[in-house]
Design an enzyme around this catalytic site. Structure first.
Site, PDB file in Angstrom:
ATOM      1  N   LYS A 272       0.826  -1.207   0.000  1.00  0.00           N
ATOM      2  CA  LYS A 272       0.000   0.000   0.000  1.00  0.00           C
ATOM      3  C   LYS A 272       0.859   1.256   0.000  1.00  0.00           C
ATOM      4  CE  LYS A 272      -2.192   1.628   3.508  1.00  0.00           C
ATOM      5  NZ  LYS A 272      -1.612   2.957   3.381  1.00  0.00           N
TER       6      LYS A 272
ATOM      7  N   ASP B 188      -6.629   1.349   1.238  1.00  0.00           N
ATOM      8  CA  ASP B 188      -6.635   1.517   2.691  1.00  0.00           C
ATOM      9  C   ASP B 188      -7.988   1.061   3.225  1.00  0.00           C
ATOM     10  OD1 ASP B 188      -8.442   3.490   2.097  1.00  0.00           O
ATOM     11  OD2 ASP B 188      -7.497   5.023   3.341  1.00  0.00           O
TER      12      ASP B 188
END
Ligand code: SF4
Length: 263
Positions: free
Chosen positions: A173, A191
């Protein structure tokens, strides 16, 4: 460089295994990990529902509306350059952007390069970020990743997923955020907000952040790919919120597939 942002969080979950007797490998025999475990690898808990598939036209309509409402979406993590962006994203695991910004507003003016961060030292970095969750681990990772940038990348943030993910405390991420914001690549950083929106709307249902990311990469039209993750994250943060989504003001409520939407 202009201030930009993004956020990230993850949850560690106890498992039934914790209660079971497990045969222990002697400590000395265990292989040593050479890389710190990413602490922001994203959420893992969400029960996907079966949805009527989205058509290409519907997906394009969703992103057209997002673009019309917010043509140049920005993240909310403050940073001064690609290096401070990388640090800010690494610090944002299990923390709010507001909380991270409060700390980095004092940290980055004195440490905006890997050399200055290493010179500051782990203890002082800890002091600057002690209001952020997991600050001890994060301070250690920030120093270690700064040392690696100096040793392996000429103090520059590499534009390369594999190299980014090899840095201590950096997961997929964080790499996606850096590649998108610092280098303009069409990556999608999943997220907790984006994970929820991908599943609720049915745009990209998936049991893991990676499944949602890959699902979105398949369906988002190229013209929207650069900003897709910002639009979806902001939508999840301010409209499609976790507990009580604001369906009545949602600009995609007629297209959303969530059976529990309130419009
Ligand atoms: S209609 Fe409601 S559930 Fe669907 S995307 Fe909008 S806010 Fe989220």
């Amino acid at each position: 460089m202009a201030k930009k942002a993004i956020t990230s969080r993850s949850k560690s979950q106890p498992t039934a295994r914790a209660a079971m007797p497990v045969k222990q490998t002697p400590k000395a025999a265990r292989p040593k990990s050479t890389k710190a475990k990413p602490i922001n690898s994203g959420p893992t808990k969400f029960k996907p529902i079966k949805f009527k598939p989205w058509t290409h036209a519907e997906v394009a309509e969703v992103f057209s509306r997002f673009r019309k409402a917010n043509p140049e979406p920005k993240g909310e993590l403050e940073h001064l350059n690609p290096y401070t962006l990388l640090v800010a994203v690494a610090l944002s695991a299990q923390a709010t952007d507001v909380g991270v910004n409060k700390a980095t507003r004092h940290l980055f003016p004195v440490a905006d390069t890997p050399e200055r961060m290493v010179a500051l030292g782990e203890e002082k970095v800890r002091d600057y970020i002690k209001t952020i969750g997991l600050y001890r681990t994060k301070a250690r990772n920030v120093i270690a990743l700064s040392e690696q940038l100096i040793a392996l990348h000429g103090s520059q943030v590499p534009r390369d997923r594999e190299a980014l993910e090899a840095l201590p405390g950096v997961g997929r991420k964080t790499a996606n955020v850096v590649l998108n914001i610092a280098f303009g690549e069409s990556t999608i950083a999943v997220d907790t907000h984006l994970f929820r929106v991908g599943n609720r709307t049915g745009l990209a249902p998936g049991k893991t952040p990676l499944a949602v990311e890959l699902g979105l990469l398949k369906i988002v039209p190229p013209e929207f790919a650069r900003h897709a993750h910002h639009w979806l994250i902001l939508h999840g943060r301010y409209t499609c919120v976790a507990r009580k989504p604001r369906c009545e003001v949602c600009i995609i409520n007629d297209l959303c597939r969530w059976p529990e939407k309130t419009v």
